[in-house]
Design a protein around this motif. Sequence first.
Motif, short mmCIF file in Angstrom:
data_model
loop_
_atom_site.label_atom_id
_atom_site.label_comp_id
_atom_site.label_asym_id
_atom_site.label_seq_id
_atom_site.Cartn_x
_atom_site.Cartn_y
_atom_site.Cartn_z
N VAL A 1 0.88 -1.17 0.00
CA VAL A 1 0.00 0.00 0.00
C VAL A 1 0.92 1.21 0.00
N GLY A 2 1.19 1.75 -1.16
CA GLY A 2 2.12 2.86 -1.26
C GLY A 2 1.77 4.00 -0.33
N GLY A 3 2.79 4.53 0.37
CA GLY A 3 2.58 5.67 1.26
C GLY A 3 2.25 5.30 2.68
N SER A 4 2.09 4.00 3.00
CA SER A 4 1.83 3.60 4.38
C SER A 4 3.14 3.57 5.15
N ASN A 5 3.07 3.28 6.43
CA ASN A 5 4.28 3.23 7.24
C ASN A 5 5.15 2.05 6.84
N PRO A 6 6.44 2.27 6.59
CA PRO A 6 7.31 1.17 6.18
C PRO A 6 7.31 0.04 7.20
N GLY A 7 7.23 -1.18 6.68
CA GLY A 7 7.35 -2.35 7.54
C GLY A 7 6.05 -2.84 8.14
N ALA B 1 16.89 -5.99 9.72
CA ALA B 1 16.75 -5.11 8.56
C ALA B 1 16.25 -5.86 7.33
N ARG B 2 16.72 -7.08 7.13
CA ARG B 2 16.30 -7.88 5.98
C ARG B 2 14.83 -8.25 6.09
N GLN B 3 14.42 -8.69 7.27
CA GLN B 3 13.04 -9.11 7.48
C GLN B 3 12.08 -7.94 7.35
N LYS B 4 12.51 -6.75 7.76
CA LYS B 4 11.66 -5.56 7.61
C LYS B 4 11.40 -5.28 6.13
N ILE B 5 12.40 -5.51 5.29
CA ILE B 5 12.18 -5.34 3.85
C ILE B 5 11.19 -6.39 3.35
N ALA B 6 11.32 -7.63 3.81
CA ALA B 6 10.45 -8.71 3.37
C ALA B 6 8.98 -8.44 3.67
N PHE B 7 8.72 -7.72 4.78
CA PHE B 7 7.34 -7.44 5.18
C PHE B 7 6.94 -5.99 4.91
N ASP B 8 7.78 -5.23 4.26
CA ASP B 8 7.51 -3.82 4.00
C ASP B 8 6.26 -3.63 3.14
N ARG B 9 5.47 -2.62 3.47
CA ARG B 9 4.23 -2.36 2.74
C ARG B 9 4.31 -1.16 1.82
N SER B 10 5.27 -0.26 2.05
CA SER B 10 5.22 1.02 1.35
C SER B 10 6.32 1.24 0.33
N THR B 11 7.40 0.51 0.43
CA THR B 11 8.55 0.75 -0.44
C THR B 11 8.65 -0.24 -1.57
N TYR B 12 8.45 -1.52 -1.26
CA TYR B 12 8.72 -2.57 -2.23
C TYR B 12 7.43 -3.25 -2.70
#
Length: 205
Positions: free
Chosen positions: A40-46, A93-104
């Motif tokens: 969901v672009g623009g939501s809080n990262p992670g 840090a890696r796991q936060k990218i895996a579950f990120d909602r706003s960046t990837y």
Amino acid sequence: MENVAIEGISNLNVVTNLFSQVGCVEADNCILVTTNRDFVGGSNPGNMLTTNATIAGAKNGGLVGGLVAGAVAGAINTSVQNQVNEFHSTLDARQKIAFDRSTYAGFLINVLSTGIGVIPLRNSGQIVPKVKDLITDVEHFFFINYNELEDKQLKKLPLNFSSMQFAMCFKNTGKLKVYTPWQLPKKHKLIPYQEANFNKLAARF
């Protein structure tokens, strides 16, 4: 390392070279493109979708089934929210990218014999993740060893027969067992190697 858009992502030689540059290739590579179902672009990262957290919490915390059926924003009770907070606090840090909602909006993965190499994919600012808009972010490449995972599987998606969920659950992430929300197409017209490598992966799981 130079990032590539769909013209490069669609070329098996190009993506194999990308993984080679980060030391993530072997004799038998299994490279695939996934999209992020929770994007969901623009939501809080992670952050995870509240419905995802509610369902996972209900299954693992013994909450009433009605909460799952009616999961909406604001419907998470305190105990589940505490589990969500605990889950986020355990992620590296890696796991936060895996579950990120706003960046990837997706992930380019290479499933190897020892683990899974991951190149995150951005999507030029579009709200809905589409394969045609994806762009690699090689700088944030990471690798997941299988011994870091509590579980990994291909899971069926509700009312979706053309894709499956590439679901990984990490060890030591608290009571809330949350799987990566990666949607894995069985084939894709823009990714010529997707179908063959999906079949290869399915045979391993």
